[in-house]
Write a protein that holds these residues in place. Structure first.
Motif, mmCIF file in Angstrom:
data_model
loop_
_atom_site.group_PDB
_atom_site.id
_atom_site.type_symbol
_atom_site.label_atom_id
_atom_site.label_comp_id
_atom_site.label_asym_id
_atom_site.label_seq_id
_atom_site.Cartn_x
_atom_site.Cartn_y
_atom_site.Cartn_z
ATOM 1 N N GLU A 63 -0.926 -0.515 0.129
ATOM 2 C CA GLU A 63 -0.749 -1.832 0.753
ATOM 3 C C GLU A 63 -1.350 -2.930 -0.102
ATOM 4 N N ASP A 64 -2.543 -2.661 -0.655
ATOM 5 C CA ASP A 64 -3.192 -3.654 -1.520
ATOM 6 C C ASP A 64 -2.323 -3.970 -2.730
ATOM 7 N N ASN A 67 0.609 -6.057 -1.704
ATOM 8 C CA ASN A 67 0.202 -7.450 -1.487
ATOM 9 C C ASN A 67 0.007 -8.178 -2.812
#
Length: 122
Positions: A63-64, A67
């Protein structure tokens, strides 16, 4: 004698800004490629696949990176739009006030479309 207010940057100024933007755009594209490569490697490796509910770390890392990649995509897009504004000779004009954005601000944030005063009013 009346001094006429400058309504746009000169072609020489625009060429300077194009150089700054080209460098930043190349860096941004390299960083985006790096993030996309990291995502591809995680997807293709056994370690990158989610093994169960007890292992949320890989999901968080994924997810990081997603993003970061999305932020980088937006930066690339903003820089590309700045190049279009240079081509159209409207680069550096505040979209709120219609006045020229100071060169110092454009050198630091070359994709900006607002002066500091206009940004603070929002």
């Amino acid at each position: 004698m009346q001094i006429q207010e400058q309504t746009r940057y000169s072609d020489a100024d625009l060429a300077e800004f194009r150089g700054i933007i080209d460098v930043k755009l190349n860096e941004a594209r390299k960083q985006l490629d790096f993030y996309l490569q990291q995502l591809a490697e995680q997807t293709n490796s056994e370690d990158g696949k989610v093994r169960g509910l007890d292992d949320g770390t890989s999901t968080m890392v994924n997810e990081d990176i997603h993003n970061l990649a999305n932020r980088q995509r937006k930066l690339v897009q903003h820089l590309e739009h700045a190049l279009l504004r240079i081509e159209n000779k409207v680069y550096g004009i505040c979209r709120v006030t219609g006045t020229l954005i100071p060169k110092e601000r454009l050198r630091i944030v070359p994709h900006t479309t607002m002066s500091i005063d206009a940004k603070q009013q929002q």
